[in-house]
Design a protein around this motif. Structure first.
Motif, PDB file in Angstrom:
ATOM      1  N   GLY A  14     -20.548  57.071   4.892  1.00 54.66           N
ATOM      2  CA  GLY A  14     -19.534  56.141   4.401  1.00 54.66           C
ATOM      3  C   GLY A  14     -20.085  55.225   3.329  1.00 54.66           C
ATOM      4  N   GLU A  15     -19.569  53.975   3.324  1.00 57.00           N
ATOM      5  CA  GLU A  15     -19.946  53.021   2.279  1.00 57.00           C
ATOM      6  C   GLU A  15     -20.297  51.684   2.911  1.00 57.00           C
ATOM      7  OE1 GLU A  15     -16.487  52.964  -0.268  1.00 57.00           O
ATOM      8  OE2 GLU A  15     -17.336  54.586  -1.499  1.00 57.00           O
ATOM      9  N   ILE A  16     -21.280  51.002   2.358  1.00 55.02           N
ATOM     10  CA  ILE A  16     -21.654  49.665   2.842  1.00 55.02           C
ATOM     11  C   ILE A  16     -21.716  48.736   1.631  1.00 55.02           C
ATOM     12  CG2 ILE A  16     -23.495  48.273   3.901  1.00 55.02           C
ATOM     13  CD1 ILE A  16     -24.247  50.695   5.607  1.00 55.02           C
ATOM     14  N   PRO A  17     -20.938  47.639   1.644  1.00 54.70           N
ATOM     15  CA  PRO A  17     -21.034  46.700   0.519  1.00 54.70           C
ATOM     16  C   PRO A  17     -22.295  45.843   0.634  1.00 54.70           C
ATOM     17  CG  PRO A  17     -19.406  45.941   2.114  1.00 54.70           C
ATOM     18  CD  PRO A  17     -19.944  47.248   2.640  1.00 54.70           C
ATOM     19  N   ILE A  18     -22.997  45.687  -0.466  1.00 55.62           N
ATOM     20  CA  ILE A  18     -24.209  44.854  -0.489  1.00 55.62           C
ATOM     21  C   ILE A  18     -23.833  43.470  -1.013  1.00 55.62           C
ATOM     22  CG2 ILE A  18     -26.531  44.624  -1.502  1.00 55.62           C
ATOM     23  CD1 ILE A  18     -26.134  46.929   0.617  1.00 55.62           C
ATOM     24  N   GLY A  19     -24.233  42.437  -0.288  1.00 52.12           N
ATOM     25  CA  GLY A  19     -23.851  41.069  -0.657  1.00 52.12           C
ATOM     26  C   GLY A  19     -24.812  40.440  -1.651  1.00 52.12           C
ATOM     27  N   VAL A  41     -21.123  28.605  -7.638  1.00 54.07           N
ATOM     28  CA  VAL A  41     -21.925  29.800  -7.353  1.00 54.07           C
ATOM     29  C   VAL A  41     -21.040  30.795  -6.606  1.00 54.07           C
ATOM     30  CG1 VAL A  41     -24.037  30.671  -6.275  1.00 54.07           C
ATOM     31  CG2 VAL A  41     -23.987  28.330  -7.170  1.00 54.07           C
ATOM     32  N   SER A  42     -20.892  31.989  -7.162  1.00 53.05           N
ATOM     33  CA  SER A  42     -20.067  33.012  -6.479  1.00 53.05           C
ATOM     34  C   SER A  42     -20.946  34.146  -5.960  1.00 53.05           C
ATOM     35  CB  SER A  42     -18.988  33.545  -7.436  1.00 53.05           C
ATOM     36  OG  SER A  42     -19.590  34.080  -8.578  1.00 53.05           O
ATOM     37  N   ASN A  43     -20.338  35.040  -5.193  1.00 56.00           N
ATOM     38  CA  ASN A  43     -21.050  36.139  -4.506  1.00 56.00           C
ATOM     39  C   ASN A  43     -22.118  35.586  -3.547  1.00 56.00           C
ATOM     40  OD1 ASN A  43     -21.371  38.906  -3.979  1.00 56.00           O
ATOM     41  ND2 ASN A  43     -23.130  39.052  -5.350  1.00 56.00           N
ATOM     42  N   VAL A  44     -21.772  34.482  -2.888  1.00 57.22           N
ATOM     43  CA  VAL A  44     -22.695  33.869  -1.923  1.00 57.22           C
ATOM     44  C   VAL A  44     -22.578  34.629  -0.599  1.00 57.22           C
ATOM     45  CG1 VAL A  44     -23.222  31.748  -0.642  1.00 57.22           C
ATOM     46  CG2 VAL A  44     -22.402  31.599  -3.007  1.00 57.22           C
ATOM     47  N   PRO A  45     -23.705  35.028   0.000  1.00 61.48           N
ATOM     48  CA  PRO A  45     -23.615  35.735   1.292  1.00 61.48           C
ATOM     49  C   PRO A  45     -23.216  34.774   2.411  1.00 61.48           C
ATOM     50  CG  PRO A  45     -25.918  35.335   0.732  1.00 61.48           C
ATOM     51  CD  PRO A  45     -25.108  34.853  -0.435  1.00 61.48           C
ATOM     52  N   ARG A  46     -22.431  35.272   3.387  1.00 58.89           N
ATOM     53  CA  ARG A  46     -21.995  34.422   4.517  1.00 58.89           C
ATOM     54  C   ARG A  46     -23.000  34.571   5.655  1.00 58.89           C
ATOM     55  NH1 ARG A  46     -15.936  36.416   3.557  1.00 58.89           N
ATOM     56  NH2 ARG A  46     -17.167  38.298   3.277  1.00 58.89           N
ATOM     57  N   ILE A  47     -24.071  33.819   5.536  1.00 54.21           N
ATOM     58  CA  ILE A  47     -25.182  33.905   6.491  1.00 54.21           C
ATOM     59  C   ILE A  47     -25.554  32.493   6.935  1.00 54.21           C
ATOM     60  CG2 ILE A  47     -26.147  36.079   5.609  1.00 54.21           C
ATOM     61  CD1 ILE A  47     -28.016  34.420   3.832  1.00 54.21           C
ATOM     62  N   ASP A  48     -26.288  32.400   8.048  1.00 54.15           N
ATOM     63  CA  ASP A  48     -26.589  31.076   8.606  1.00 54.15           C
ATOM     64  C   ASP A  48     -27.446  30.204   7.677  1.00 54.15           C
ATOM     65  OD1 ASP A  48     -25.097  31.749  10.746  1.00 54.15           O
ATOM     66  OD2 ASP A  48     -26.745  31.888  12.192  1.00 54.15           O
TER      67      ASP A  48
END
Ligand SMILES: CC(=O)N[C@H]1[C@@H](OP(=O)(O)OP(=O)(O)OC[C@H]2O[C@@H](n3ccc(=O)[nH]c3=O)[C@H](O)[C@@H]2O)O[C@H](CO)[C@@H](O)[C@@H]1O
Ligand SMILES: C=C(OP(=O)(O)O)C(=O)O
Length: 420
Positions: A14-19, A41-48
């Protein structure tokens, strides 16, 4: 505390989007301290870790707003009202040390907790401090804090880094952008995340040249202004999912993955029998035959990244033949070894090298995550193992990977997050 339950043995399709890259986004948000205008700032990953950085910037009085409610576009802005970075935040996330240069350059003072060691090594910050002193900062260490002042402002200097430290290069870049005159950083780090920071600073009005060459020249300017910058794709997340396909088998397109930032990783994958091609804005990864053992050594970019070492350890644990992995960046980055061995891997550590004798198959077991990348190496082992793997302490993983279970199960893996 959550844990992951994984049932191994299924190939990925399948496909996996890279952040966006964690190791870039964190520094880009810090760059917002360098101007009172808004930095978007855009394309920010949603991480802790991004949440922790938002907390730190708020502590300095600088607001970080979620522009469209997705958590992926953040706007940083406002005047600095407090120059202290406290121990409870800095000890949670080492990238907090990056506020030191910008605070000194803008308000002329900073009190930042010493980050101390962490699971992967002692990680001193002497190169950050020496470089800032060369720019004219007066620095004292007191009660676990770095007390830094630049009452007459910072002035350009020629700084030769004895080691191409990523963090020191970034701290000095941001400080020198607002110093008086020219700064030259020799033996600067060349990671793509450094180029991303330079592109953002230049969009804010900085005058920096030499990206990617190892010698950076910064002509200081009086002020910086607002800008919009999109975070570069996360090469480590991309390389990690490439290893997932490598170990589980299958055929996956990693959407937005930058093959040009993964030269040494792609070479190691190909040598191990994993096929990697560029495919219309994606990195396509396939594996049908048996994996083969390869020798690798971690080095600063463009060498093989230390942040991919644990994932390759898992991959080689089921490869044909022996592999040797030598870790040259951090002195204690093999904590995943005993956990992988509990799953049936045959790995011996000798100083900074590990010998991995490939086995036919791993078996599921309860294991414990010890740091960010080590956590993912256990997921990889779980994807290849027979039976169920339960990984506890995955809060390490949540620091830096977004939606792991969704991305993997979208390609056919059986992985579930449950409350411990
Ligand atoms: C948030 C972030 O971007 N983290 C990355 C960054 O960490 P970080 O910026 O901490 O990594 P550095 O390149 O600075 O550190 C590499 C080595 O240099 C040593 N050192 C560093 C600074 C210093 O003042 N003195 C000193 O001795 C460290 O202890 C370590 O052994 O780059 C590392 C190396 O690619 C990656 O593994 C981390 O994921
Ligand atoms: C070591 C890492 O991060 P940090 O520098 O934030 O500890 C990493 O991203 O693998």
């Amino acid at each position: 505390m959550d844990k992951f339950l994984i049932r191994g043995g299924r190939p990925l399709h399948g496909e996996i989007p890279i952040g966006g890259a964690k190791n870039s986004a964190l520094k880009l948000l810090v760059a917002g301290l360098l101007t009172s205008e808004r930095l978007v700032v855009s394309n920010v990953p949603r991480i802790d870790d991004i949440g922790t950085m938002r907390l730190l910037l708020a502590q300095h009085g600088v607001a970080v707003e979620d522009v469209d409610g997705t958590g992926q576009v953040l706007s940083v802005g406002g005047d600095i009202t407090n120059t202290e970075a406290p121990y409870d935040i800095v000890s949670r996330m080492r990238a907090s040390i990056l506020v030191l240069g910008p605070l000194l350059a803008t308000v002329g003072e900073a009190r930042v907790s010493l980050p101390g060691g962490c699971a992967i090594g002692t990680r001193p910050v002497d190169l950050h401090l020496k470089g800032l002193e060369a720019l004219g900062a007066e620095i004292k260490l007191e009660a676990g804090y770095i007390d830094a002042r630049a009452p007459r402002g910072l002035a350009g200097a020629r700084i030769i880094l004895p080691f191409a430290s990523v963090g020191a290069t970034e701290n000095l870049l941001m400080a020198a952008s607002l110093a008086e005159g020219r700064t030259e950083i020799v033996n600067a780090a060349r990671e793509p995340e450094i180029d991303d920071l330079i592109a953002c600073l230049n969009a804010m009005g900085a005058r920096i040249t030499g990206e990617g060459t190892g010698t950076l020249v910064i002509d200081g300017v009086k002020t910086l202004h607002g800008a919009h910058h999109a975070v570069v794709a996360d090469r480590i997340e991309c390389g990690t999912y490439a290893c997932a396909v490598g170990i589980a088998g299958g055929d996956v397109r990693l959407l937005g993955g930058r093959i040009d930032h993964l030269g040494s990783v792609v070479r190691a994958l190909e040598e191990a029998g994993v096929e990697v091609t560029e495919d219309q804005g994606a990195m396509r990864v396939r594996r049908t035959g048996r994996l083969k053992g390869v020798d690798i050594m971690t080095e600063p970019y463009p060498g093989f990244p230390t942040d991919m070492q644990a994932q390759f350890m898992a991959l080689f644990s089921v490869a044909e033949g022996a592999s040797m992995i030598t870790e040259t960046i951090f002195e204690n980055r093999f904590m995943h070894v005993p956990e992988l061995n509990r799953m049936g891997a045959r790995i011996n550590v000798h100083g900074s090298s590990a010998i991995i004798r490939g086995v036919e198959s791993l078996s599921g077991a309860p294991v414990m995550a010890t740091d960010l990348r080590a956590s993912f190496s256990l997921i990889l082992a779980g994807l290849a193992a027979q039976g169920e793997t339960a990984i506890s302490r995955i809060y390490h993983l949540d620091r830096g990977y977004e939606a792991v279970e969704r991305k993997l199960s979208g390609c056919g893996a059986i992985i579930e997050r449950v409350a411990d």
